[in-house]
Enzyme design. Sequence first.
Site, PDB file in Angstrom:
ATOM      1  N   ASP A 144      66.461  69.706  38.157  1.00 42.76           N
ATOM      2  CA  ASP A 144      65.529  70.887  37.978  1.00 42.76           C
ATOM      3  C   ASP A 144      64.134  70.006  38.040  1.00 42.76           C
ATOM      4  O   ASP A 144      63.765  69.386  37.095  1.00 42.76           O
ATOM      5  CB  ASP A 144      65.438  71.501  36.710  1.00 42.76           C
ATOM      6  CG  ASP A 144      64.453  72.739  36.733  1.00 42.76           C
ATOM      7  OD1 ASP A 144      63.402  72.480  37.000  1.00 42.76           O
ATOM      8  OD2 ASP A 144      64.768  73.992  36.427  1.00 42.76           O
ATOM      9  N   HIS A 145      63.310  70.072  39.148  1.00 43.53           N
ATOM     10  CA  HIS A 145      62.367  69.000  39.453  1.00 43.53           C
ATOM     11  C   HIS A 145      61.191  69.279  38.512  1.00 43.53           C
ATOM     12  O   HIS A 145      60.530  68.387  38.154  1.00 43.53           O
ATOM     13  CB  HIS A 145      61.826  68.866  40.836  1.00 43.53           C
ATOM     14  CG  HIS A 145      60.875  70.112  41.300  1.00 43.53           C
ATOM     15  ND1 HIS A 145      61.525  71.326  41.342  1.00 43.53           N
ATOM     16  CD2 HIS A 145      59.571  70.165  41.412  1.00 43.53           C
ATOM     17  CE1 HIS A 145      60.695  72.055  41.846  1.00 43.53           C
ATOM     18  NE2 HIS A 145      59.302  71.568  41.701  1.00 43.53           N
ATOM     19  N   HIS A 201      63.343  76.532  36.459  1.00 38.39           N
ATOM     20  CA  HIS A 201      61.871  75.976  36.058  1.00 38.39           C
ATOM     21  C   HIS A 201      61.188  76.564  34.998  1.00 38.39           C
ATOM     22  O   HIS A 201      61.087  75.956  34.113  1.00 38.39           O
ATOM     23  CB  HIS A 201      60.826  75.829  37.330  1.00 38.39           C
ATOM     24  CG  HIS A 201      61.584  75.452  38.641  1.00 38.39           C
ATOM     25  ND1 HIS A 201      62.524  74.420  38.694  1.00 38.39           N
ATOM     26  CD2 HIS A 201      61.361  75.731  39.778  1.00 38.39           C
ATOM     27  CE1 HIS A 201      62.659  74.069  39.988  1.00 38.39           C
ATOM     28  NE2 HIS A 201      62.085  74.922  40.809  1.00 38.39           N
TER      29      HIS A 201
HETATM   30  C1  BG6 Z   1      61.475  75.315  44.161  1.00 32.16           C
HETATM   31  C2  BG6 Z   1      61.644  76.680  44.736  1.00 32.16           C
HETATM   32  O1  BG6 Z   1      62.514  75.221  43.392  1.00 32.16           O
HETATM   33  O2  BG6 Z   1      60.099  75.265  43.399  1.00 32.16           O
HETATM   34  C3  BG6 Z   1      60.276  76.941  45.764  1.00 32.16           C
HETATM   35  O3  BG6 Z   1      62.452  76.859  45.479  1.00 32.16           O
HETATM   36  C4  BG6 Z   1      58.959  76.661  45.068  1.00 32.16           C
HETATM   37  O4  BG6 Z   1      60.223  78.432  46.022  1.00 32.16           O
HETATM   38  C5  BG6 Z   1      59.030  75.348  44.384  1.00 32.16           C
HETATM   39  O5  BG6 Z   1      58.026  76.932  45.973  1.00 32.16           O
HETATM   40  C6  BG6 Z   1      57.778  74.996  43.507  1.00 32.16           C
HETATM   41  O6  BG6 Z   1      57.804  73.969  43.214  1.00 32.16           O
HETATM   42  P1  BG6 Z   1      56.322  73.359  42.503  1.00 32.16           P
HETATM   43  O7  BG6 Z   1      56.574  71.895  41.971  1.00 32.16           O
HETATM   44  O8  BG6 Z   1      55.351  73.376  43.752  1.00 32.16           O
HETATM   45  O9  BG6 Z   1      55.890  74.322  41.370  1.00 32.16           O
END
Ligand code: BG6
Length: 506
Positions: free
Chosen positions: A193-194, A256
Amino acid sequence: TARPSTLVIFGASGDLAKRKLLPAIYELGREKLLPEKFALVGYARSEMSDEAFRAEFKQAVEKFARSSKSSVDQTLLQRILSAVYYHQGDYGSAEAHAALATKLEDIDKKHGTEGNRLFYLSTPPETFEPIIENLGKYTAGFGRRAGDVGEVKTDSWKRIIIEKPFGIDLPSAKELNSQLHRHFKESQVFRIDHYLGKETVQNLMVLRFANSIFEPIWNYKYIDHVQITVSETLGVGSRGGYYDKSGATRDMIQNHMFQLMALVAMEPPASLDAVSIRDEKTKVYKSVRPIRPEAVDQFTVRAQYTAGEHAGQKSDGYLKEKGVPADSKTETFAAMKLFIDNWRWSGTPFYLRTGKFLDEKLSEIVVRFRSPPLTLFQKQCDSPVYPNDLIIRVQPEEGIEWRINGKVPGGTMNIKPVNLDFFYKTTFNVEPPEAYERLIYDAMLGDQTLFIRGDEVEAAWAVIDPIQEGWRKSKLAPRTYTPGSWGPKESMQLIELDGRRWLHSG
Ligand code: BG6
């Protein structure tokens, strides 16, 4: 430091690989975190030579690496590229996987990568099953000791990183878990989960547990509510086909935003190891009061964007996007009010909202404290005396802000909210690194702390499933909102009827 290893990226020609994964490898090289003996294999369906893939890799670094704004270290890049290969094949093809196994043995011999392998599944979810099966059979499962293949060391490791979506509901997540566990031990599985790789998210634990001033007031007695907003300015663009099967709740909240909520709400862990931290996060999900399907319209709002233009993007509305059925009920915006039924959070609402095509791109947690027990100053002031907010800005302008009340200089007793501010950029004088760098590095080290455990992902789905069921059964169609707004008016009512306000609401 990480041991010699080969990283295999499934979905190597995809968007995530280009924008994030390949640049992250280069940045790890720059930070001197990449093992000296390191190789990378890009695996995808289209025909491509090693040379062509190296050229794509180079382009991705030049375009997307965070340091490429200054300059790209060509010597380093060439060194990395000299151990980069491409492997063409269908994801479910046994022959292609058998050929991959042979290729990896050759790479071990040529580059001294010692049989250590990290497999990264950055592919559409329907390919997870065939890839896992084949990896289990041919290259990585615990059934295959590393000593079985060529002359590699027997203590070598095999790990698998899986991108979201990890299932679409509890039954599918359970199925995926049991499939993984047929071939891999849980210690080999890294569900990514980034958001957990973001500096500001990791700092949440530091904020709470390396300071003594927060913990005594971090509970229902002092905190009125918590609000978490993850807003994006772009519509779904060309991702309509994928997005329509997912929607804002599955795409952002289950993963997230729940991670953010868990880190805010969890109990202090017994230690900082992966077991203790993940135990505590899992307990948070298990304590969330289920939203009964019949009550879904009282506690949640789902919506779709209408026609409009914002942030340089124009759309005829979500229902007209490519790949989206005209009668789709998939939400591009979701808001919900959750309660965590435990001693710490008794009666304290957690409001969550996320959406595409909103006014601003930001990810932010607002912890709003209760008003002072006696409103001493209200009578003397022209403006209302606001409660204190602790604002954790995950992005952009990464930092933490305390809003307290201060006296406006002058003869009268006038009070205004003022900020005590901490900005990463100015305090540490650096741009926070990309989340993927940290996470890929941790996976190379075998540290699972910032990855999601099998039971944890299931516990998170268990909260989402009744909401999805409620939406499927609800007679209320998704609400609508205009691109560039802060979402449908019903999402304002969700919080305002409780006598509260979103920090950002236009
Ligand atoms: C991804 C989603 O996991 O996270 C995308 O699939 C979203 O839809 C993105 O745009 C958002 O990531 P960040 O790091 O830009 O908030």
